[in-house]
Design a protein around this motif. Structure first.
Motif, PDB file in Angstrom:
ATOM      1  N   ARG A  34       0.656  -1.381  -0.027  1.00 29.69           N
ATOM      2  CA  ARG A  34      -0.063   0.123  -0.031  1.00 29.69           C
ATOM      3  C   ARG A  34       0.765   1.338  -0.032  1.00 29.69           C
ATOM      4  O   ARG A  34       0.407   2.118  -0.409  1.00 29.69           O
ATOM      5  N   SER A  35       2.112   1.220   0.710  1.00 32.72           N
ATOM      6  CA  SER A  35       2.859   2.442   0.646  1.00 32.72           C
ATOM      7  C   SER A  35       3.379   2.766  -0.701  1.00 32.72           C
ATOM      8  O   SER A  35       3.254   4.013  -1.042  1.00 32.72           O
ATOM      9  N   VAL A  36       3.467   1.773  -1.426  1.00 32.18           N
ATOM     10  CA  VAL A  36       4.318   2.280  -2.771  1.00 32.18           C
ATOM     11  C   VAL A  36       2.908   2.692  -3.618  1.00 32.18           C
ATOM     12  O   VAL A  36       3.180   3.663  -4.614  1.00 32.18           O
ATOM     13  N   SER A  37       1.954   2.422  -3.297  1.00 36.43           N
ATOM     14  CA  SER A  37       0.638   2.851  -4.348  1.00 36.43           C
ATOM     15  C   SER A  37       0.206   4.438  -3.657  1.00 36.43           C
ATOM     16  O   SER A  37      -0.319   4.918  -4.508  1.00 36.43           O
ATOM     17  N   LEU A  38       0.589   4.704  -2.525  1.00 35.64           N
ATOM     18  CA  LEU A  38       0.047   5.948  -1.983  1.00 35.64           C
ATOM     19  C   LEU A  38       1.239   7.102  -2.227  1.00 35.64           C
ATOM     20  O   LEU A  38       0.935   8.157  -2.009  1.00 35.64           O
ATOM     21  N   VAL A  39       2.288   6.682  -2.241  1.00 39.19           N
ATOM     22  CA  VAL A  39       3.509   7.535  -2.252  1.00 39.19           C
ATOM     23  C   VAL A  39       4.403   7.706  -3.476  1.00 39.19           C
ATOM     24  O   VAL A  39       4.323   6.635  -4.171  1.00 39.19           O
ATOM     25  N   ASP A  40       5.289   8.445  -3.907  1.00 38.73           N
ATOM     26  CA  ASP A  40       6.109   8.568  -4.868  1.00 38.73           C
ATOM     27  C   ASP A  40       7.490   7.745  -4.553  1.00 38.73           C
ATOM     28  O   ASP A  40       8.429   8.228  -4.387  1.00 38.73           O
ATOM     29  N   ALA A  41       7.009   6.388  -4.564  1.00 42.97           N
ATOM     30  CA  ALA A  41       8.003   5.553  -4.393  1.00 42.97           C
ATOM     31  C   ALA A  41       7.597   4.092  -5.297  1.00 42.97           C
ATOM     32  O   ALA A  41       6.605   3.847  -5.543  1.00 42.97           O
ATOM     33  N   GLU A  42       8.781   3.662  -5.856  1.00 45.97           N
ATOM     34  CA  GLU A  42       8.543   2.366  -6.639  1.00 45.97           C
ATOM     35  C   GLU A  42       8.692   0.970  -5.902  1.00 45.97           C
ATOM     36  O   GLU A  42       7.930  -0.015  -6.200  1.00 45.97           O
ATOM     37  N   ALA A  43       9.209   0.893  -4.710  1.00 44.38           N
ATOM     38  CA  ALA A  43       9.364  -0.052  -3.871  1.00 44.38           C
ATOM     39  C   ALA A  43       9.601   0.303  -2.523  1.00 44.38           C
ATOM     40  O   ALA A  43       9.899   1.165  -2.242  1.00 44.38           O
ATOM     41  N   SER A  44       9.351  -0.788  -1.543  1.00 48.99           N
ATOM     42  CA  SER A  44       9.285  -0.698  -0.152  1.00 48.99           C
ATOM     43  C   SER A  44       9.691  -1.838   0.467  1.00 48.99           C
ATOM     44  O   SER A  44       9.336  -3.203  -0.152  1.00 48.99           O
ATOM     45  N   GLY A  45      10.643  -1.824   1.593  1.00 52.64           N
ATOM     46  CA  GLY A  45      10.702  -2.922   2.338  1.00 52.64           C
ATOM     47  C   GLY A  45      10.866  -2.820   3.887  1.00 52.64           C
ATOM     48  O   GLY A  45      10.819  -1.487   4.201  1.00 52.64           O
ATOM     49  N   LEU A  46      10.563  -3.780   4.552  1.00 51.88           N
ATOM     50  CA  LEU A  46      10.566  -3.299   5.993  1.00 51.88           C
ATOM     51  C   LEU A  46      11.338  -4.593   6.877  1.00 51.88           C
ATOM     52  O   LEU A  46      11.483  -5.651   6.708  1.00 51.88           O
ATOM     53  N   LEU A  47      12.087  -3.840   7.826  1.00 52.95           N
ATOM     54  CA  LEU A  47      12.839  -4.613   8.754  1.00 52.95           C
ATOM     55  C   LEU A  47      12.228  -4.574  10.077  1.00 52.95           C
ATOM     56  O   LEU A  47      11.862  -3.472  10.459  1.00 52.95           O
ATOM     57  N   LEU A  48      12.238  -5.500  10.983  1.00 46.56           N
ATOM     58  CA  LEU A  48      11.744  -5.530  12.207  1.00 46.56           C
ATOM     59  C   LEU A  48      12.257  -6.216  13.052  1.00 46.56           C
ATOM     60  O   LEU A  48      13.077  -7.285  12.841  1.00 46.56           O
ATOM     61  N   SER A  49      12.640  -5.645  14.609  1.00 46.21           N
ATOM     62  CA  SER A  49      13.276  -6.103  15.519  1.00 46.21           C
ATOM     63  C   SER A  49      12.743  -7.208  16.132  1.00 46.21           C
ATOM     64  O   SER A  49      11.676  -7.526  16.360  1.00 46.21           O
ATOM     65  N   ASP A  50      13.706  -8.211  16.353  1.00 45.31           N
ATOM     66  CA  ASP A  50      13.142  -9.619  17.134  1.00 45.31           C
ATOM     67  C   ASP A  50      12.684  -9.293  18.458  1.00 45.31           C
ATOM     68  O   ASP A  50      13.529  -8.227  19.284  1.00 45.31           O
ATOM     69  N   ALA A  51      11.574  -9.735  18.858  1.00 46.15           N
ATOM     70  CA  ALA A  51      11.092  -9.423  20.310  1.00 46.15           C
ATOM     71  C   ALA A  51      11.928  -9.884  21.486  1.00 46.15           C
ATOM     72  O   ALA A  51      12.127  -9.366  22.558  1.00 46.15           O
ATOM     73  N   THR A  52      12.803 -10.966  21.014  1.00 49.92           N
ATOM     74  CA  THR A  52      13.419 -11.638  22.213  1.00 49.92           C
ATOM     75  C   THR A  52      15.016 -11.025  22.041  1.00 49.92           C
ATOM     76  O   THR A  52      15.591 -10.580  23.188  1.00 49.92           O
ATOM     77  N   ASP A  53      15.766 -10.742  21.009  1.00 51.25           N
ATOM     78  CA  ASP A  53      16.913 -10.387  21.132  1.00 51.25           C
ATOM     79  C   ASP A  53      17.195  -8.875  20.554  1.00 51.25           C
ATOM     80  O   ASP A  53      18.351  -8.251  20.369  1.00 51.25           O
ATOM     81  N   GLU A  54      16.081  -8.398  19.928  1.00 44.91           N
ATOM     82  CA  GLU A  54      16.242  -6.920  19.355  1.00 44.91           C
ATOM     83  C   GLU A  54      17.077  -6.873  18.160  1.00 44.91           C
ATOM     84  O   GLU A  54      17.223  -5.712  17.710  1.00 44.91           O
TER      85      GLU A  54
END
Length: 247
Positions: A34-54
């Motif tokens: 959805r982020s790519v369709s809503l803003v001026d960007a061609e691609a998007s990625g996401l990194l998330l911290s692990d709840a145990t070791d961050e």
């Protein structure tokens, strides 16, 4: 469809995902698409911290190129997304060609993937940062203020959703622990009654016998109680496994 209506539908759709059968991976994949369709960007990625070791982990990308670049950042332990996560602030790389002196391999890989600029937004709520969302653009320069605000709003929604998900998991874990404690208490009360009846002692003394057996044998009181109720041979001194019927 107007952009305003598309934006409303996007936030409503994300909110619905949070309510009905919330799945973090599906939710975050929906968010980067959805982020790519809503803003001026061609691609998007996401990194998330692990709840145990961050430690940061890859969780979602709108394209295969974005996925590879997110993984490359993790492999090199540097990049806009990691910097946004570590600082809790937005990181802008308006022209990748002008940043060849720093992180040359990473920026070269981004250019070879067809991107000219990058913006990384932290997934942050107050002092807590959970990850980062990277927006890849095919043209140099930064997104305008409206697009940046929308992108940060999406990142904020993701942050709230993840925190709620983790809180729910913790709540369920605590509920399981509470139920286990209640079940143990029932077994202990049953064992107290059996020991009291068999040895002709008061309930308080029966409880002390159970506790003493637990300590002497280095076994949890709840495990001792369960063994007594089941007439297991290991607790023969409390209740013989084939003793007379008590009730």
């Amino acid at each position: 469809m107007s952009r305003e209506l598309e934006l409303v539908e996007a936030f409503v759709g994300l909110a619905d995902t949070l309510v009905a059968g919330f799945d973090v991976v599906e939710f975050l994949h929906d968010l980067v698409v959805r982020s790519v369709s809503l803003v001026d960007a061609e691609a998007s990625g996401l990194l998330l911290s692990d709840a145990t070791d961050e430690r940061l982990r890859f969780v979602a990308a709108s394209t295969e190129q974005a996925r590879m670049l997110e993984l490359l950042q993790l492999q090199n332990e540097e990049g806009p997304a990691l910097e946004a996560y570590r600082t809790g602030a937005r990181v802008d790389v308006p022209d990748l060609q002008k940043y060849t002196g720093t992180r040359p391999g990473l920026h070269r890989a981004m250019q070879e993937a067809g991107f000219a600029s990058v913006q990384a937004l932290p997934l942050r709520l107050r002092e807590r940062t959970l990850g980062a969302m990277t927006l890849f653009r095919s043209s140099p320069g930064l997104m305008n203020e409206t697009d940046t605000t929308i992108a940060q709003g999406l990142a904020d929604v993701a942050t709230i959703g993840i925190i709620n998900s983790r809180a729910l998991v913790e709540q369920e874990r605590l509920a399981e622990q509470l139920q286990a404690a209640l079940n143990s208490r029932i077994s202990i009360e049953q064992a107290k009654g059996m020991v009291s009846e068999f040895h002709g002692v008061e309930m308080e003394q029966a409880f002390e016998m159970l506790r003493r057996f637990s300590r002497n044998n280095n076994i949890r009181l709840s495990q001792v109680a369960t063994a007594v109720v089941r007439r297991e041979a290991s607790t023969a001194e409390l209740i013989p496994p084939h003793g007379r019927a008590l009730y």
